[in-house]
Scaffold this motif. Structure first.
Motif, PDB file in Angstrom:
ATOM      1  N   LYS A 311       0.796  -1.228   0.000  1.00 21.71           N
ATOM      2  CA  LYS A 311       0.000   0.000   0.000  1.00 21.71           C
ATOM      3  C   LYS A 311       0.829   1.279   0.000  1.00 21.71           C
ATOM      4  CE  LYS A 311      -3.685  -2.434   2.454  1.00 21.71           C
ATOM      5  NZ  LYS A 311      -4.605  -2.437   3.602  1.00 21.71           N
ATOM      6  N   VAL A 312       2.148   1.160   0.048  1.00 20.41           N
ATOM      7  CA  VAL A 312       3.012   2.331   0.166  1.00 20.41           C
ATOM      8  C   VAL A 312       2.829   3.291  -1.000  1.00 20.41           C
ATOM      9  CG1 VAL A 312       5.403   3.138   0.196  1.00 20.41           C
ATOM     10  CG2 VAL A 312       4.716   1.202   1.633  1.00 20.41           C
ATOM     11  N   ALA A 313       2.810   2.786  -2.229  1.00 23.10           N
ATOM     12  CA  ALA A 313       2.695   3.658  -3.406  1.00 23.10           C
ATOM     13  C   ALA A 313       1.389   4.440  -3.377  1.00 23.10           C
ATOM     14  CB  ALA A 313       2.794   2.821  -4.687  1.00 23.10           C
ATOM     15  N   ALA A 314       0.289   3.767  -3.058  1.00 21.99           N
ATOM     16  CA  ALA A 314      -1.005   4.450  -3.008  1.00 21.99           C
ATOM     17  C   ALA A 314      -1.063   5.440  -1.854  1.00 21.99           C
ATOM     18  CB  ALA A 314      -2.133   3.427  -2.879  1.00 21.99           C
ATOM     19  N   LEU A 315      -0.540   5.037  -0.692  1.00 19.60           N
ATOM     20  CA  LEU A 315      -0.530   5.947   0.454  1.00 19.60           C
ATOM     21  C   LEU A 315       0.301   7.195   0.163  1.00 19.60           C
ATOM     22  CD1 LEU A 315      -0.153   3.508   3.490  1.00 19.60           C
ATOM     23  CD2 LEU A 315      -2.033   5.112   3.098  1.00 19.60           C
ATOM     24  N   ALA A 316       1.464   7.005  -0.444  1.00 23.61           N
ATOM     25  CA  ALA A 316       2.326   8.146  -0.767  1.00 23.61           C
ATOM     26  C   ALA A 316       1.622   9.094  -1.725  1.00 23.61           C
ATOM     27  CB  ALA A 316       3.636   7.654  -1.383  1.00 23.61           C
TER      28      ALA A 316
END
Length: 341
Positions: A311-316
């Motif tokens: 989920k890091v890419a979407a959260l960023a």
């Protein structure tokens, strides 16, 4: 004897009239630094866990002098306070996240698992106390959908509020009863003794035409208007491969491959978004019922509960877009977000 007593009293009176700076010199906190006394004071206070009054009694000095000695010992580096705890790193990460992304609120917890479902449940439960404290009488709370928010709802302490409402931010109803396990709105409303408003339709319709027909209904518009006027939103995000939308097979493998090819990095409020948090122009997104991400900024407080490598890419993307005012995540995700470019 009587004469000596009078001179002593006169000396004490004169000392009380001295300026504070002169009294400190007399007590040895300026030019004559009593390091040995300071070390003894610090040792009694920090190592032996004595109270300031107990230290004063043991060393034969006043409590005021104990306070000054402790403060001066820290200033001079004689005493260095070090917090040795995994949670200390969390506090630093919280401040860095707030500064980096302009947030009002951040909470970093110990995830201690690589299993995304387990992590979602940990984060949801951990977020409940902090968010509960922010809820007041008369609040309208907009709520997302998924494993994380279901865990948040179940951990939320019962707290009766007056004139409160809980509103779904996206659809949820489906012919499959098992999907109800991911729906959080009704559980939260029961915990808060609040009125519940849910979107009367599925997250993903069979066609764009079906979606348009449902969206035209007055009851649908009423709920979405309430969602847009919420005081606070509590949301989560799905990773491209691990999101609840895909796990529940709302999206076919063909459509999923298409949105991936179109640049999707995750699913937010039912919509597939790209690295700029923009809703991708794709037929899948044309079938979604719910508040579009760009309308979320109309809500004053917007808290994300989410974590995990997927989920890091979407959260960023969502954070950089300024769609959030707060986040609850785990240590590993916090580090990854701060290193993401």
């Amino acid at each position: 004897m009587e004469e000596r007593s009078k001179r002593r009293e006169a000396g004490e009176t004169a000392r009380k009239r001295e300026p504070p700076q002169q009294r400190e010199m007399v007590e040895g906190l300026s030019d004559d630094w009593p390091e040995q006394l300071a070390v003894r004071t610090a040792w009694c206070y920090y190592a032996l866990n004595m109270t300031q009054q107990e230290v004063a009694a043991r060393l034969g000095i006043t409590r005021v002098r104990v306070i000054r000695l402790l403060g001066e010992a820290r200033r001079r580096g004689v005493v260095k306070i070090s917090i040795e705890s995994k949670l200390a790193d969390n506090v630093e990460l919280e401040h860095r996240l707030m500064e980096r992304f302009g947030l009002d609120f951040a909470e970093v917890v110990l995830g201690m698992t690589d299993d995304e479902t387990e992590l979602a449940e940990i984060l949801g439960a951990a977020a409940s106390a902090g968010i509960s404290r922010q809820l007041q009488d008369g609040v309208t709370l907009g709520v997302g959908w998924g494993v994380t928010l279901k865990a948040f709802a179940e951990a939320l302490p019962e707290r009766p509020l007056k004139n409160a409402a809980v509103v779904s931010l996206l659809g949820s109803l489906t012919r499959r009863s098992s999907i109800a396990t991911f729906e959080a709105t009704t559980t939260i409303s029961a915990r808060l003794h609040a009125e519940c408003f849910y979107v009367p339709g599925p997250i993903l319709c069979d066609s764009r035409e079906s979606r348009d027909t449902l969206m035209a209904q007055p009851m649908m518009q009423d709920v979405l208007d309430r969602a847009r006027s919420s005081d606070m939103a509590v949301v989560s995000v799905g990773g491209l491969d691990s999101g609840t939308i895909r796990r529940t097979r709302f999206v076919s493998e063909r459509d999923f491959a298409d949105v991936r090819e179109a640049g999707a990095v995750g699913n937010f409020l039912g919509y597939y978004i790209d690295e700029n948090a923009q809703v991708i122009d794709h037929r899948v997104n044309d079938r979604v019922i719910g508040l579009r991400p760009e309308f979320l900024t109309a809500i004053p407080r917007r808290i994300m509960i989410s974590g995990g490598r997927q989920k890091v890419a979407a959260l960023a993307a969502i954070l950089k877009k300024g769609l959030l005012t707060g986040i609850v995540t785990d240590q590993q995700t916090a580090h990854a977000l701060l290193e993401h470019h």
